[in-house]
Design a protein around this motif. Sequence first.
Motif, short mmCIF file in Angstrom:
data_model
loop_
_atom_site.label_atom_id
_atom_site.label_comp_id
_atom_site.label_asym_id
_atom_site.label_seq_id
_atom_site.Cartn_x
_atom_site.Cartn_y
_atom_site.Cartn_z
N ARG A 1 0.25 -4.33 -0.67
CA ARG A 1 -0.55 -5.39 -1.26
C ARG A 1 0.02 -6.75 -0.91
N THR A 2 -0.85 -7.72 -0.71
CA THR A 2 -0.48 -9.10 -0.45
C THR A 2 -1.33 -9.98 -1.36
N PRO A 3 -1.03 -11.27 -1.46
CA PRO A 3 -1.88 -12.14 -2.28
C PRO A 3 -3.33 -12.16 -1.81
N GLU A 4 -3.54 -11.85 -0.53
CA GLU A 4 -4.91 -11.87 0.02
C GLU A 4 -5.64 -10.54 -0.15
N GLY A 5 -4.92 -9.48 -0.47
CA GLY A 5 -5.55 -8.18 -0.59
C GLY A 5 -4.62 -7.06 -0.18
N VAL A 6 -5.17 -6.07 0.51
CA VAL A 6 -4.40 -4.90 0.93
C VAL A 6 -4.39 -4.82 2.44
N GLU A 7 -3.21 -4.61 3.02
CA GLU A 7 -3.08 -4.46 4.46
C GLU A 7 -2.46 -3.10 4.77
N SER A 8 -2.62 -2.65 6.02
CA SER A 8 -2.10 -1.34 6.39
C SER A 8 -1.62 -1.34 7.83
N ASP A 9 -0.86 -0.30 8.16
CA ASP A 9 -0.31 -0.16 9.50
C ASP A 9 -0.10 1.32 9.76
N THR A 10 -0.47 1.79 10.93
CA THR A 10 -0.29 3.20 11.29
C THR A 10 0.95 3.35 12.16
N GLN A 11 1.83 4.25 11.77
CA GLN A 11 3.04 4.54 12.53
C GLN A 11 2.90 5.91 13.20
N PRO A 12 2.96 5.98 14.54
CA PRO A 12 2.78 7.25 15.24
C PRO A 12 3.99 8.16 15.06
N PRO A 13 3.91 9.42 15.49
CA PRO A 13 5.07 10.32 15.39
C PRO A 13 6.30 9.71 16.05
N GLN A 14 7.44 9.81 15.36
CA GLN A 14 8.69 9.22 15.83
C GLN A 14 9.83 9.81 15.01
N PRO A 15 11.08 9.64 15.46
CA PRO A 15 12.21 10.11 14.65
C PRO A 15 12.19 9.45 13.28
N LYS A 16 12.58 10.19 12.26
CA LYS A 16 12.58 9.64 10.92
C LYS A 16 13.49 8.42 10.80
N SER A 17 14.55 8.37 11.60
CA SER A 17 15.44 7.21 11.57
C SER A 17 14.70 5.95 12.01
N ALA A 18 13.85 6.08 13.04
CA ALA A 18 13.09 4.92 13.52
C ALA A 18 12.04 4.50 12.50
N LEU A 19 11.35 5.47 11.90
CA LEU A 19 10.36 5.15 10.87
C LEU A 19 11.03 4.49 9.67
N ALA A 20 12.23 4.97 9.32
CA ALA A 20 12.96 4.39 8.19
C ALA A 20 13.26 2.92 8.42
N GLU A 21 13.66 2.57 9.64
CA GLU A 21 13.94 1.17 9.95
C GLU A 21 12.69 0.32 9.79
N THR A 22 11.54 0.85 10.23
CA THR A 22 10.28 0.11 10.09
C THR A 22 9.93 -0.09 8.63
N VAL A 23 10.08 0.96 7.82
CA VAL A 23 9.75 0.87 6.38
C VAL A 23 10.66 -0.14 5.69
N ILE A 24 11.96 -0.07 5.98
CA ILE A 24 12.91 -1.00 5.34
C ILE A 24 12.61 -2.43 5.76
N GLN A 25 12.36 -2.65 7.05
CA GLN A 25 12.03 -4.00 7.53
C GLN A 25 10.79 -4.52 6.83
N ARG A 26 9.74 -3.70 6.75
CA ARG A 26 8.50 -4.11 6.12
C ARG A 26 8.73 -4.42 4.64
N ALA A 27 9.48 -3.56 3.95
CA ALA A 27 9.73 -3.76 2.52
C ALA A 27 10.51 -5.06 2.28
N PHE A 28 11.52 -5.32 3.10
CA PHE A 28 12.29 -6.56 2.94
C PHE A 28 11.42 -7.79 3.22
N ASP A 29 10.58 -7.71 4.25
CA ASP A 29 9.69 -8.82 4.55
C ASP A 29 8.75 -9.10 3.37
N LEU A 30 8.19 -8.03 2.79
CA LEU A 30 7.29 -8.19 1.66
C LEU A 30 8.04 -8.67 0.42
#
Length: 429
Positions: A383-412
Amino acid sequence: MATPSSTLAGKRILLGISAGIAAYKSALIVRLLKQAGCEVRVVMTEGAQAFITPLTLQALSGEPVRTSLLDPEAEAGMGHIELARWADAILIAPATADLIARLVNGMADDLLTTLCLASEAPKLIAPAMNQAMWRHRATQRNIALLAEDGWQPIGPGAGDQACGDVGPGRMSEPEEIVTSLFDRLASSAMTAADTRNRHVVITAGPTREALDPVRYLSNHSSGKMGYALAAAAHAAGAKVTLISGPVSLATPSGVTRIDVTSALDMHTEAQRLAPTADLFIACAAVADYRAEHVAEHKMKKRGDSETLTLTLVKNPDIVAEVAALAAPKRPFVVGFAAETRDTQDYARDKLTRKGLDMIVANDVSQAGLGFGSDDNAAWLLWRTPEGVESDTQPPQPKSALAETVIQRAFDLLDTSSSMSLSPTPPGAS
């Protein structure tokens, strides 16, 4: 390839090259790094020198190429330790199956492996080998273990190979490798002021709900995704507390681990720790129900009865209760949704119904993804002040997906902190 940020100019990159025909591509990697303003030093294994000469790489990098751990001149001042401390990042391209196996076992039998063991810098690796070697269970196991240790794999790609085979194992192209390196450095840049004082609490693994002293209800969660998130959060500079259900995984370096068994145990620890957290990630696969009464002794078969009736009661909804905390005790809350159908619909509903800030949804019915696997794919929704946004993450090592999730969470989290983003209350439409 996108132009790297000017903030990356001057980064010190240690490029390791091992024995493979793809070593000829390493010359272009050096050139691209230099064009981006990086300082580059090259370390070659003995076998790598059969494919490309040190002189070529010295001319491109403008620095002497190191090839031996036992170089008397370089080691007069403990040169390998100095070089390990010098690097802002270590990139190995190409990386052979042999080198990967030696790295995962912590060997330090040449200069390159010794540097990797002695350096705390971010590490990336671009595998390159025959398709059968790449597919071998030993190689897949080794690359997964390296990822758990914090290495970021890049590729490999698939296609025609020098040996005449066709399939996965080709080293990724230099442009892709350099882009991945820049992304990793940009992610690592949010340490110090951004994350040094942040506390991240993560739940991981399954819960076990006792039926009697012998039996319990549980699920297939291995805890790998939660543990990868903990490792990624620590690598980003945060203080991390991991509330873990019963799993057979080693605690990530630098992470505080609290072991629990049941959903009630996990609920108690989550309620205790959530008010101290800046970010709460509910990755555990918590049992929705538990036995109303736990038998004191092992339950026996009841004569000729073909059925057994159990009365189950609902467990507390851990993530919803954390999301319902009032400021200033409420952290930024990320939930997970493991589904077998209608993944996006269920994820949207859960995001709103439980008042979450972000959700990571994945379809665990897909072969090779989700429970117990080393890879995952996900749909991120926030969720953002403007509404709801989304992003699709393709198959990848869980370590790589974890980095993306953490980066996104910290940015938000940064955005919500600066704009005082209020959560949607549970039950709101």
